[in-house]
Design an enzyme around this catalytic site. Structure first.
Site, mmCIF file in Angstrom:
data_model
loop_
_atom_site.group_PDB
_atom_site.id
_atom_site.type_symbol
_atom_site.label_atom_id
_atom_site.label_comp_id
_atom_site.label_asym_id
_atom_site.label_seq_id
_atom_site.Cartn_x
_atom_site.Cartn_y
_atom_site.Cartn_z
ATOM 1 N N ASN A 1 0.806 -1.214 0.000
ATOM 2 C CA ASN A 1 0.000 0.000 0.000
ATOM 3 C C ASN A 1 0.848 1.277 0.000
ATOM 4 O O ASN A 1 0.401 2.322 -0.433
ATOM 5 C CB ASN A 1 -0.956 0.014 1.205
ATOM 6 C CG ASN A 1 -0.304 -0.485 2.477
ATOM 7 O OD1 ASN A 1 0.253 -1.578 2.517
ATOM 8 N ND2 ASN A 1 -0.367 0.306 3.518
ATOM 9 N N GLN B 1 -4.834 -3.954 -2.316
ATOM 10 C CA GLN B 1 -4.457 -2.853 -3.216
ATOM 11 C C GLN B 1 -4.373 -3.273 -4.690
ATOM 12 O O GLN B 1 -4.074 -2.440 -5.545
ATOM 13 C CB GLN B 1 -3.089 -2.291 -2.789
ATOM 14 C CG GLN B 1 -3.075 -1.641 -1.421
ATOM 15 C CD GLN B 1 -3.797 -0.282 -1.384
ATOM 16 O OE1 GLN B 1 -4.144 0.285 -2.435
ATOM 17 N NE2 GLN B 1 -4.023 0.224 -0.194
ATOM 18 N N SER C 1 -10.626 -5.627 -0.372
ATOM 19 C CA SER C 1 -11.308 -4.537 0.320
ATOM 20 C C SER C 1 -12.077 -3.711 -0.702
ATOM 21 O O SER C 1 -11.513 -3.290 -1.719
ATOM 22 C CB SER C 1 -10.265 -3.646 1.019
ATOM 23 O OG SER C 1 -10.884 -2.498 1.558
ATOM 24 N N ALA C 2 -13.360 -3.438 -0.424
ATOM 25 C CA ALA C 2 -14.185 -2.724 -1.406
ATOM 26 C C ALA C 2 -13.724 -1.285 -1.624
ATOM 27 O O ALA C 2 -13.698 -0.795 -2.759
ATOM 28 C CB ALA C 2 -15.649 -2.739 -0.972
ATOM 29 N N HIS C 3 -13.328 -0.598 -0.523
ATOM 30 C CA HIS C 3 -13.047 0.842 -0.700
ATOM 31 C C HIS C 3 -11.702 1.105 -1.357
ATOM 32 O O HIS C 3 -11.393 2.254 -1.702
ATOM 33 C CB HIS C 3 -13.200 1.612 0.615
ATOM 34 C CG HIS C 3 -12.118 1.447 1.635
ATOM 35 N ND1 HIS C 3 -11.193 2.412 1.883
ATOM 36 C CD2 HIS C 3 -11.831 0.438 2.492
ATOM 37 C CE1 HIS C 3 -10.389 2.021 2.858
ATOM 38 N NE2 HIS C 3 -10.755 0.817 3.241
ATOM 39 N N THR D 1 -25.675 -9.869 10.336
ATOM 40 C CA THR D 1 -26.535 -9.531 9.198
ATOM 41 C C THR D 1 -25.710 -8.904 8.084
ATOM 42 O O THR D 1 -24.905 -8.003 8.332
ATOM 43 C CB THR D 1 -27.629 -8.537 9.660
ATOM 44 O OG1 THR D 1 -28.352 -9.155 10.719
ATOM 45 C CG2 THR D 1 -28.577 -8.185 8.527
ATOM 46 N N CYS E 1 -3.334 4.637 7.599
ATOM 47 C CA CYS E 1 -3.763 4.065 8.870
ATOM 48 C C CYS E 1 -2.814 4.454 9.998
ATOM 49 O O CYS E 1 -3.203 4.495 11.145
ATOM 50 C CB CYS E 1 -3.830 2.542 8.790
ATOM 51 S SG CYS E 1 -4.798 1.967 7.412
HETATM 52 C C1 LIG Z 1 -2.817 -3.722 2.063
HETATM 53 C C2 LIG Z 1 -3.951 -3.366 2.989
HETATM 54 N N1 LIG Z 1 -4.512 -4.320 3.731
HETATM 55 C C3 LIG Z 1 -5.530 -4.047 4.557
HETATM 56 C C4 LIG Z 1 -6.044 -2.777 4.688
HETATM 57 C C5 LIG Z 1 -7.226 -2.531 5.593
HETATM 58 O O1 LIG Z 1 -8.379 -2.427 4.790
HETATM 59 P P1 LIG Z 1 -9.830 -2.114 5.359
HETATM 60 O O2 LIG Z 1 -9.892 -0.639 5.512
HETATM 61 O O3 LIG Z 1 -10.789 -2.628 4.319
HETATM 62 O O4 LIG Z 1 -9.987 -2.850 6.655
HETATM 63 C C6 LIG Z 1 -5.468 -1.740 3.942
HETATM 64 C C7 LIG Z 1 -5.927 -0.333 4.132
HETATM 65 O O5 LIG Z 1 -5.161 0.591 4.192
HETATM 66 C C8 LIG Z 1 -4.407 -2.048 3.057
HETATM 67 O O6 LIG Z 1 -3.846 -1.096 2.300
#
Ligand SMILES: Cc1ncc(COP(=O)(O)O)c(C=O)c1O
Length: 363
Positions: free
Chosen positions: A139, A167, A187-189, A225, A308
């Site tokens: 990431n 990613q 991950s959707a977002h 749910t 994060c």
């Molecule tokens: C490589 C990776 N794994 C996991 C995550 C965590 O994803 P989520 O926000 O869907 O929990 C991220 C988010 O920064 C990420 O870049």
């Protein structure tokens, strides 16, 4: 509120309009995919359609997709659920993997790539089947790991391979069969879908103990749910993943222009295969925090290290694991492009960054 230039797609992607529209449609009625009445059946059909879309994106069967609340939960489920007593994770994993209890750490080289010979030796020393977690794409740097090669080594030692691919989809082709992974996180977002939705691919036949027990949803593999609107949005995002401009061309242009303005910049992971949308670079004497604030004032959103962990002003553990000196790691900023990025936005970044850097050098 969105700054006029958003170049932080690895932190989260702006949702695509078609995703938003599909979600609003779902939110206009009550939806519980476990209800037996017609509304419930309709919700179930939409969740299963989303599952088929997500499965197709990575070459899996729909029955191999477990929906979760995001990549963090998918990672936790994979790491805790196989029952294997030994866990090995790479040094550059996302914190949701790196922090797993008692995991042995697989080092990376100066380009950010895992050391395959070291993996083979570590698994030989452990002498029992282990779960190994190696992300598909980082990431922070965008570095793409040799996951298929790692899988071959792990399987030769009788273990299982999990890959956090949050990613990757839409940026590089992702095929669970070609990569031969046993478990894969999405991950959707991170693909222009909503936050709060993700998935764990579980290869057919791999036993996995649920992390969350409850009402028997997801074939008793995850209680709770279903978040129908988010999952429907995830499905639409999966259908559209990869649509957009040629990001590698934009990113390469960005790096060439930065290097022309300041030949002394370092692009981290530049010698490894990388995601085409990501650039992690630093320039001597310009602290990442200073650059971020100055760029923010110019209306440009970029990141230092992982979003994060950017609340704390610590050097990135990913860069430190690559052997980048602490002072250089504190200068690294991450620019990540995406589906709505334009050449004019890249121009604006180069111009604004050059002003900030010139000011720093003159000070
Ligand atoms: C490589 C990776 N794994 C996991 C995550 C965590 O994803 P989520 O926000 O869907 O929990 C991220 C988010 O920064 C990420 O870049």
């Amino acid at each position: 509120m969105r700054p006029s230039v958003y170049l932080d797609y690895n932190a989260t992607q702006p949702i695509r309009p078609a995703v938003r529209d599909a979600m609003i449609d779902v939110l206009s009625g009550p939806t519980n995919a476990s209800s037996v009445h017609r509304l419930g059946q309709n919700a179930r059909a939409r969740v299963e359609q989303a599952r088929a879309s997500v499965a197709a994106l990575i070459g899996a069967e729909p029955g191999e997709i477990l929906f979760t609340s995001g990549a963090t939960e998918a990672n936790a489920t994979a790491l805790a659920g196989t029952g294997l007593g030994h866990v090995v994770v790479s040094a550059v994993e996302h914190p949701s993997v790196r922090g797993f209890r008692d995991a042995a750490v697989l080092p990376v080289d100066g380009n950010g790539l895992i050391e395959l010979a070291t993996l083979d030796r570590m698994l030989g020393d452990i002498g029992e089947p282990a779960l190994v977690s190696v992300m598909l794409a980082n990431n922070e740097t965008g570095v793409i790991q040799p996951v298929a090669e790692a899988a071959r080594i792990v399987h030769a030692h009788g273990g299982l391979l999990h890959s956090d691919a949050a990613q990757a989809p839409g940026r590089i082709p992702v095929d669970v069969r070609a990569l031969d992974v046993d478990l894969m996180t999405l991950s959707a977002h991170k693909m222009a879908g909503p936050q709060g939705a993700g998935a764990l691919y579980i290869r057919d036949g791999v036993p996995l103990t649920p992390l969350l027990r409850g009402g028997g949803q997801e074939k008793r593999r995850r209680g709770g749910t279903e978040n129908v609107a988010a999952l429907v949005g995830f499905g639409v995002a999966a259908d559209l993943a990869g649509q957009g401009p040629d990001l590698a061309a934009l990113r390469d242009n960005l790096e060439q222009r930065l290097a022309a303005a300041a030949p002394e910049i370092t692009v981290h992971g530049a010698l490894a295969p990388r995601l085409g949308n990501t650039s992690c670079f630093g320039s001597p004497g310009l602290l990442a925090e200073t650059a971020l604030i100055a760029l923010d004032l110019a209306g440009i959103a970029v990141s230092s290290g992982a979003a994060c962990s950017s609340g704390a002003v610590e050097p990135s553990p990913v860069l430190l694991a690559m052997g980048v000196p602490e002072a250089r790691a504190r200068e690294a900023i991450r620019v990540s492009l995406g589906w709505a990025t334009t050449p004019e936005e890249v121009d604006h970044l180069v111009e604004s960054w050059s002003i900030v850097y010139r000011r720093t050098k003159a000070a």
